[in-house]
Design a protein around this motif. Structure first.
Motif, mmCIF file in Angstrom:
data_model
loop_
_atom_site.group_PDB
_atom_site.id
_atom_site.type_symbol
_atom_site.label_atom_id
_atom_site.label_comp_id
_atom_site.label_asym_id
_atom_site.label_seq_id
_atom_site.Cartn_x
_atom_site.Cartn_y
_atom_site.Cartn_z
ATOM 1 N N SER A 234 0.661 -1.200 0.122
ATOM 2 C CA SER A 234 0.112 -0.021 -0.198
ATOM 3 C C SER A 234 0.760 1.385 -0.062
ATOM 4 O O SER A 234 0.599 2.174 -0.662
ATOM 5 C CB SER A 234 -0.957 -0.074 1.230
ATOM 6 O OG SER A 234 -1.806 1.242 1.577
ATOM 7 N N LEU B 288 0.839 0.245 -4.617
ATOM 8 C CA LEU B 288 0.240 -0.836 -5.198
ATOM 9 C C LEU B 288 -1.098 -1.294 -4.800
ATOM 10 O O LEU B 288 -1.474 -1.038 -3.683
ATOM 11 C CB LEU B 288 1.209 -1.899 -4.937
ATOM 12 C CG LEU B 288 2.150 -2.202 -5.955
ATOM 13 C CD1 LEU B 288 3.135 -1.124 -6.159
ATOM 14 C CD2 LEU B 288 3.047 -3.557 -5.593
ATOM 15 N N ASN B 289 -2.328 -1.379 -5.719
ATOM 16 C CA ASN B 289 -3.384 -1.809 -5.453
ATOM 17 C C ASN B 289 -3.735 -3.735 -5.434
ATOM 18 O O ASN B 289 -3.012 -4.115 -6.457
ATOM 19 C CB ASN B 289 -4.453 -1.546 -6.565
ATOM 20 C CG ASN B 289 -5.046 -0.129 -5.880
ATOM 21 O OD1 ASN B 289 -5.628 0.220 -5.270
ATOM 22 N ND2 ASN B 289 -4.710 1.005 -6.966
ATOM 23 N N LEU B 290 -4.005 -3.956 -4.570
ATOM 24 C CA LEU B 290 -4.266 -5.659 -4.301
ATOM 25 C C LEU B 290 -5.705 -5.830 -5.273
ATOM 26 O O LEU B 290 -6.668 -5.237 -5.044
ATOM 27 C CB LEU B 290 -4.585 -5.939 -2.847
ATOM 28 C CG LEU B 290 -4.290 -7.322 -2.555
ATOM 29 C CD1 LEU B 290 -2.679 -7.457 -2.608
ATOM 30 C CD2 LEU B 290 -4.771 -7.443 -0.996
ATOM 31 N N THR B 291 -5.608 -6.886 -6.121
ATOM 32 C CA THR B 291 -6.786 -7.401 -6.750
ATOM 33 C C THR B 291 -7.140 -8.700 -6.445
ATOM 34 O O THR B 291 -8.347 -9.059 -6.849
ATOM 35 C CB THR B 291 -6.648 -7.100 -8.444
ATOM 36 O OG1 THR B 291 -5.552 -8.092 -8.787
ATOM 37 C CG2 THR B 291 -6.502 -5.617 -8.685
ATOM 38 N N LYS B 292 -6.300 -9.578 -5.766
ATOM 39 C CA LYS B 292 -6.338 -10.763 -5.259
ATOM 40 C C LYS B 292 -5.593 -11.307 -4.356
ATOM 41 O O LYS B 292 -4.398 -10.734 -4.283
ATOM 42 C CB LYS B 292 -6.287 -11.780 -6.627
ATOM 43 C CG LYS B 292 -6.682 -13.239 -6.359
ATOM 44 C CD LYS B 292 -5.540 -14.010 -6.859
ATOM 45 C CE LYS B 292 -5.953 -15.500 -6.496
ATOM 46 N NZ LYS B 292 -6.926 -16.171 -7.126
ATOM 47 N N ILE B 293 -5.922 -11.893 -3.332
ATOM 48 C CA ILE B 293 -5.086 -12.444 -2.279
ATOM 49 C C ILE B 293 -5.645 -13.986 -2.053
ATOM 50 O O ILE B 293 -6.984 -14.171 -2.008
ATOM 51 C CB ILE B 293 -5.043 -11.812 -1.004
ATOM 52 C CG1 ILE B 293 -4.030 -12.398 0.048
ATOM 53 C CG2 ILE B 293 -6.485 -11.309 -0.510
ATOM 54 C CD1 ILE B 293 -3.556 -11.351 1.036
ATOM 55 N N THR C 32 -1.847 -4.388 -9.035
ATOM 56 C CA THR C 32 -1.785 -3.344 -10.120
ATOM 57 C C THR C 32 -1.006 -1.912 -9.735
ATOM 58 O O THR C 32 -1.087 -1.644 -8.442
ATOM 59 C CB THR C 32 -3.302 -2.914 -10.810
ATOM 60 O OG1 THR C 32 -4.055 -2.430 -9.684
ATOM 61 C CG2 THR C 32 -3.909 -4.393 -11.189
ATOM 62 N N HIS D 28 -12.622 -1.566 -3.610
ATOM 63 C CA HIS D 28 -11.210 -1.682 -4.347
ATOM 64 C C HIS D 28 -10.651 -0.241 -4.198
ATOM 65 O O HIS D 28 -10.602 0.420 -5.243
ATOM 66 C CB HIS D 28 -11.392 -2.156 -5.855
ATOM 67 C CG HIS D 28 -10.185 -2.264 -6.549
ATOM 68 N ND1 HIS D 28 -9.191 -3.169 -6.074
ATOM 69 C CD2 HIS D 28 -9.514 -1.369 -7.426
ATOM 70 C CE1 HIS D 28 -8.016 -3.060 -6.830
ATOM 71 N NE2 HIS D 28 -8.447 -1.995 -7.689
ATOM 72 N N ARG E 239 -6.955 1.367 -2.284
ATOM 73 C CA ARG E 239 -5.719 1.023 -2.259
ATOM 74 C C ARG E 239 -5.355 1.134 -0.550
ATOM 75 O O ARG E 239 -5.720 1.995 0.305
ATOM 76 C CB ARG E 239 -4.370 2.202 -2.461
ATOM 77 C CG ARG E 239 -3.129 1.350 -2.472
ATOM 78 C CD ARG E 239 -2.117 2.240 -2.477
ATOM 79 N NE ARG E 239 -2.362 3.408 -3.460
ATOM 80 C CZ ARG E 239 -1.957 4.607 -3.696
ATOM 81 N NH1 ARG E 239 -1.361 5.151 -2.391
ATOM 82 N NH2 ARG E 239 -2.398 5.419 -4.591
ATOM 83 N N GLY E 240 -4.948 -0.234 -0.127
ATOM 84 C CA GLY E 240 -4.480 -0.309 1.529
ATOM 85 C C GLY E 240 -5.931 -0.713 2.113
ATOM 86 O O GLY E 240 -5.748 -0.776 3.535
ATOM 87 N N ALA F 156 -5.370 -3.852 4.072
ATOM 88 C CA ALA F 156 -4.232 -3.834 5.189
ATOM 89 C C ALA F 156 -4.789 -3.232 6.349
ATOM 90 O O ALA F 156 -4.004 -3.535 7.273
ATOM 91 C CB ALA F 156 -3.143 -3.005 4.455
ATOM 92 N N ILE G 229 -6.794 -16.537 4.486
ATOM 93 C CA ILE G 229 -7.346 -15.452 3.548
ATOM 94 C C ILE G 229 -7.430 -15.763 2.216
ATOM 95 O O ILE G 229 -6.688 -16.521 1.846
ATOM 96 C CB ILE G 229 -6.546 -14.191 3.714
ATOM 97 C CG1 ILE G 229 -7.091 -12.899 3.112
ATOM 98 C CG2 ILE G 229 -5.225 -14.456 3.256
ATOM 99 C CD1 ILE G 229 -6.749 -11.615 3.756
ATOM 100 N N GLN G 230 -8.604 -15.380 1.699
ATOM 101 C CA GLN G 230 -9.089 -15.703 0.438
ATOM 102 C C GLN G 230 -9.961 -14.532 -0.082
ATOM 103 O O GLN G 230 -10.795 -14.017 0.516
ATOM 104 C CB GLN G 230 -9.876 -16.931 0.368
ATOM 105 C CG GLN G 230 -10.758 -17.081 -0.923
ATOM 106 C CD GLN G 230 -10.262 -18.357 -1.475
ATOM 107 O OE1 GLN G 230 -9.631 -19.239 -1.031
ATOM 108 N NE2 GLN G 230 -10.515 -18.224 -3.054
ATOM 109 N N SER G 231 -9.598 -13.856 -1.236
ATOM 110 C CA SER G 231 -10.362 -12.798 -1.805
ATOM 111 C C SER G 231 -11.116 -13.436 -2.868
ATOM 112 O O SER G 231 -11.068 -14.411 -3.462
ATOM 113 C CB SER G 231 -9.806 -11.718 -2.369
ATOM 114 O OG SER G 231 -9.047 -12.026 -3.522
ATOM 115 N N TYR H 192 -14.971 -6.475 -3.478
ATOM 116 C CA TYR H 192 -14.474 -7.939 -3.265
ATOM 117 C C TYR H 192 -15.107 -8.332 -1.957
ATOM 118 O O TYR H 192 -15.002 -7.709 -0.996
ATOM 119 C CB TYR H 192 -12.931 -7.765 -3.046
ATOM 120 C CG TYR H 192 -12.130 -7.522 -4.323
ATOM 121 C CD1 TYR H 192 -11.688 -8.405 -5.248
ATOM 122 C CD2 TYR H 192 -12.069 -6.413 -4.787
ATOM 123 C CE1 TYR H 192 -11.102 -8.516 -6.442
ATOM 124 C CE2 TYR H 192 -11.197 -5.919 -5.991
ATOM 125 C CZ TYR H 192 -10.913 -7.144 -6.605
ATOM 126 O OH TYR H 192 -10.164 -6.691 -7.841
#
Lengths: 276, 276
Positions: free
Chosen positions: A216, A220-225, A244, B203, B205-206, B209, B225-227, B237
């Motif tokens: 963060s 960076l943007n998280l699109t999947k975890i 992304t 969606h 950023r952060g 987190a 953890i699972q998105s 998400y």
């Protein structure tokens, strides 16, 4: 992309992988039809194919973890992605109605995605098959009456089947994410603004939060975890993360930090975001 | 647990769900054999069963997302968990060797987990079936020679089959996580130190987190953890998270904060950690 000669797809012509390959590369290419994802990876490794198309996740079944493992273990590289809105059509030989259908054969994922529809037809037997398009071809080749396929519009045209019911999947907007993979010795494309990462962490409170804070902070943007317990190693977790970014330099900075903070850091691919 | 009268399991007696039910509840209980997870959930909802056993994830295929959806959509509650080290044995009618086997029928997940073994036997056809134990029963009932099942030791004993090869799965330590689920109107058990949560985030950023920092500050440990992209809602998400904790008051505090910070916060279950 002008060097592409042979594209490995899972399934035969008329499969959803075939549609993705056509949409991504154009339809003048040569396709290698692979009945399993293992065979598809072999085609890349032995040089028969230059590139392969692989389904990686969808909103109903989540990630296809065995395909992540295939990419990881064989050191393949994700070089692109494509989202396909999958519409499942019920199709059979002409001059039949749904009432004439005794069995429906299709890929387990397609059967799963259409299960609500078949609750109204409890007398129809659902049979799992390897590939959606392959069933359509077999019904056509062997002139099987009373059996229907769940497959794409392209398959119905290719194999001269009649669509009995359109879009029978439960979720109308049924998007699947495919990735384009290569061997890990090719030159990268331009316009990179997305990446797929894998790393491992000990089971220690806050260890993942610290990494996500770094991502963060680096914009960076998280699109999947997705976490996955590490096989044979209790209390150790692997994480698959997609991010992304606007500037490659931001990603570069994050990489150099995460590489130090996490174990077994690996880039599965850097490519152009298909959703920007 | 003394009020349990009827336990819904996926598959028939001799299935891995049956083993979990016996290990968790003792073998004096009545089992409702359900051929699909949908039927299993129906058994709970219509009151036929008091409790159900459901596979939720394993280290090879990851999370079984459709089962998460079944728990979520039907407002079921996770009240316990059990980890089973799954050993797949190849079995057939007596007086046959592996060379006599033409086809192996089993659940797609079992076939996937044993695929390395069958690379040495390319002439054996692999056929997908609904349930591991059901194939064993059918081979026995119909005296099918030349066909083998991949199933548990219990199944080989129950259906008088001969084990041709033990533990044929690729990963020797093959642990699957099962959960015990109930309708959401039952009294909670004691000794709660683990919980399964679901929430949604934009969606931004952060955003994840920040939530993970809260969990860490409240002394919660993340074990999963699972998105999952929210169906029909771009850029939103859903997250499925499991946490463990020492003091319930810590979890209570985290709950009250996350409820405010995230959307559609939901507790899928609070239960005793099977790995503490």
């Amino acid at each position: 992309m002008n060097k592409i000669k042979n594209i490995a797809i899972q399934g035969i012509k008329g499969s959803f992988h075939h549609s993705v390959a056509e949409n991504y590369f154009g339809n003048s290419e040569v396709f290698e039809e692979c009945m399993t994802f293992d065979i598809l990876v072999d085609c890349l490794l032995n040089g028969k194919s230059d590139v392969a198309v692989m389904a990686l996740e969808n909103s109903i079944a989540g990630s296809i973890i065995p395909n992540y493992a295939l990419i990881d273990v064989n050191d393949l590289r994700i070089v692109g992605e494509y989202y396909l809105d999958i519409q499942h059509h019920l199709m059979a030989l002409p001059n039949q109605s749904i009432e004439d259908i005794k069995e429906v054969h299709s890929h387990p994922m397609a059967l799963l995605q259409c299960k609500e529809f078949f609750k109204s037809y409890p007398e129809i037997k659902l049979v799992e098959a390897r590939d959606t398009a392959d069933v359509a071809k077999e019904i056509s080749d062997r002139q099987l009456f009373g059996i229907a396929a769940i497959a794409s519009e392209t398959a119905s045209n290719l194999y001269a089947l009649n669509i009995l019911q359109r879009s029978i999947q439960t979720i109308t907007h049924n998007e699947t994410r495919f990735v384009i993979v290569k061997r890990d010795d090719e030159i990268l494309e331009n316009d990179i603004n997305k990446a797929s990462l894998k790393f491992e962490l000990d089971h220690k409170r806050g260890s993942l939060a610290v990494i996500l804070n770094v991502l963060s902070d680096c914009k960076l943007n998280l699109t999947k975890i997705q976490s996955l317990p590490k096989i044979n190693t209790p209390w150790k977790y692997a994480f698959f993360i997609d991010v992304t970014f606007d500037a490659y330099s931001d990603f570069d900075k994050a990489k150099s930090i995460v590489k130090i903070m996490a174990e077994n850091f690996k880039i599965l691919g850097e490519y152009k975001n298909a959703k920007s």
